[in-house]
Design an enzyme around this catalytic site. Sequence first.
Site, PDB file in Angstrom:
ATOM      1  N   ASP A 116       2.849   1.722  -1.395  1.00  0.00           N
ATOM      2  CA  ASP A 116       3.473   1.781  -0.079  1.00  0.00           C
ATOM      3  C   ASP A 116       4.782   1.007  -0.199  1.00  0.00           C
ATOM      4  O   ASP A 116       4.970   0.184  -1.108  1.00  0.00           O
ATOM      5  CB  ASP A 116       2.569   1.194   1.012  1.00  0.00           C
ATOM      6  CG  ASP A 116       3.015   1.657   2.410  1.00  0.00           C
ATOM      7  OD1 ASP A 116       4.153   2.175   2.548  1.00  0.00           O
ATOM      8  OD2 ASP A 116       2.246   1.494   3.374  1.00  0.00           O
TER       9      ASP A 116
HETATM   10  C1  BGC Z   1       4.426   2.949   5.703  1.00  0.00           C
HETATM   11  C2  BGC Z   1       4.150   4.231   4.974  1.00  0.00           C
HETATM   12  C3  BGC Z   1       5.428   5.017   4.831  1.00  0.00           C
HETATM   13  C4  BGC Z   1       6.461   4.158   4.100  1.00  0.00           C
HETATM   14  C5  BGC Z   1       7.793   4.843   3.919  1.00  0.00           C
HETATM   15  C6  BGC Z   1       5.563   2.159   5.069  1.00  0.00           C
HETATM   16  O1  BGC Z   1       5.898   1.077   5.857  1.00  0.00           O
HETATM   17  O2  BGC Z   1       3.259   2.146   5.723  1.00  0.00           O
HETATM   18  O3  BGC Z   1       3.204   4.990   5.668  1.00  0.00           O
HETATM   19  O4  BGC Z   1       5.189   6.214   4.157  1.00  0.00           O
HETATM   20  O5  BGC Z   1       6.672   2.967   4.851  1.00  0.00           O
HETATM   21  O6  BGC Z   1       8.437   4.964   5.139  1.00  0.00           O
END
Ligand code: BGC
Length: 747
Positions: free
Chosen positions: A236
Amino acid sequence: MTEDAPNRSPAGIVGGATLEEKAGLTSGLNFWFTKPLTRLGIPSIMLTDGPHGVRKQSEGGDHLGLADSIPATCFPPAVALGCSFDAALLERVGVALGSEARAEQVGVLLGPGINIKRSPLCGRNFEYLSEDPLLAGILGTALVRGIQSQGVGASLKHFAANNQETDRMRVSADVDPRPLREIYLRAFQRVVEDARPWTVMCSYNRINGVYSSQNPWLLTGVLRGEWGFDGLVVSDWGAVADRVAAVAAGLDLEMPSSGGRTDQEIVDAVRSGALDETVLDTAAARVVDLVGRVASRADADATYNADDHHALAREAAAASVVLLQNERALLPLPLDVDVALIGELARTPRYQGAGSSRINPTRIDTPLDEINALASGNVAFAAGYLLDGTADDALRTAAVDAAAGAEVAVLFLGLPSELESEGFDRPDLELPSEQRRLLDDVVAANPDTVVVLSNGGVVRVSGFAHKVPGIVEGFLLGQAGGGALADVLFGIVNPSGRLAETIPVRLEDTQSFTNFPGEHGHVRYGEGLFVGYRGFDARRQDVSFPFGHGLSYTTFEYGAAAVTAGDDLAVTVTVTNIGDRAGSEVVQVYVSLPSSAVSRAPRELKGFAKVFLEPGESREVRIAVRRSDLAYWDPRVDAWVVEGGLYTVEVGASSRDIRVTATAEVAGDAVNVPLTLESSIGEVLANPAAAEALSTIFVASGDRQAPALDPAVLAMAASMPIGRILSFGDFGIGEDEIQRLLDAANG
Ligand code: BGC
């Protein structure tokens, strides 16, 4: 580059890369792109959110949804899609998502999110499908299949146990093995095994103390070793605390870019011997493999039809709307009804959640416009309240007047986006107080009031459900939700959504209430297996609306159920539409094992089917229950085990509307738990060979210990470790001898 050329295999390509190049390949170029390796012909690919639309940012990027993104179809978020109980529909939505991503040259769409809704307070529940792992697993599989059919990778997220936003980047989800496997990992397992996602995104949080991003048990042992995952694990965004530990654990790609800092750490670790270079090679090869999969399917000329996708978004939204309550058959409304539409949310709909999933829609249908377009009677609109929650007497008075002057009042209530979002959890389940006050005044002016709800996480309805005849739960319905609501209100579409999560009477009733959101970096999943309806049913608690509930404008009748037990269970039941409108029923199969030796929920969803029936039509519905879905996780042997016994199979229209019940005898798996001196007498007696040996011991001890053979005494001693009997007298046998007998019984 081509994917399969033998001399260009991912491992071959990586073999020609320098250490620095390999370290570089395994972290992002910037916010959304992987690093190219031009010297070796590796292009850069784009990963972007996700999950219910394509959030491609044209310049720069931020995951908080603040910067703008290109227009894309905003499909209903997962909270609504989960309620459709319709895998075929979700696969079509997946195809549309994949085709938009492809047309925008996006290689990986960051979704679906399939985390379990452990608490209704989780600020990100709108991005998740259900409180039930089977439903989340089946629907997640459909989405992944659809997306990937278009040559675009899905990213199954957030792996794993990311069930709250509070302290999400550090908190340790402290979960016992059974709930971890049976509730929190089960949906991931299903999607990985059935749909083979190209990527899995590890979560921010820790699990039992270890960050997901650097958890070898999770990323390598379970994901690859047990489930056979052959894709890429991406972090993530910003989830990597220690890149060296992460790569060693099985993380392949760190996102976004660390600006070279962690690449250098990887280089240093390989040079110092702290990281085995072959582990880095494997990660780099997986990146090359992913880039190859994407590049070989890319099409610079791909397009999509925004009108078709808008129509699909409307269809999906309408199939997801849940009719909670419909007294006096107030709905559907006749087209010529004289109606007061009340609530700012009818004019300014809330159709998606806030944060990284925020889509810039191609267009937005408002309920106000769409109802006006369909209705032939008088439609009066009154805003009633301000979305910022401040009280406005004039707005309220005008709304009450409009309600009083109409045949029916349709009152749009819900949560403003400030109250729920990625990044934080809600403190309660309440609608804004100004809206609750308006509801009381409107109902007093016109008892024929239908409440239409827009919310990402469930809201408490117990304060008003008894005051209004009709409640329509829309959750968040995407850009075409206004039309979908109009279709349902007027009966153009017969509602067929079913709750994918329970609506509790009170927040305090929810199982995680005393353990949410934890403190000092830990959250204890103290409710264990008893998440959602599993817990409400185990405690026989009242709920406002149960899991699986949803009304229709027609009535379905169930015939007897039959179950054939083979390797899997085949459940058949005849369902008849006895009303005068066509409609879809969601036939739900719940299974339990009353004689189970382990703790279990009274019923668990093990299969479902959505069937469309014309008035008067009957259909034999066949639902397969996989044998593997009957298994529980046995921590004694670290494996899934199907217990043998007579299973109860309940078939019904919700978890609390069981229509027919059948049983099925299922043969159990052999479980071989080696007996030790710490094994209880009860466990020893359960093993025939050991039981015989035990009686030999007693008999050898002569008359003095004869009472010990008495069944009542044995029952009392059942929980005593066998080795401990030596503390209770002279059995004429030593510890060594007992051990020898146990070893013999262990075989
Ligand atoms: C989120 C993800 C997301 C990623 C990119 C993170 O903060 O938890 O779900 O895909 O950011 O935006």
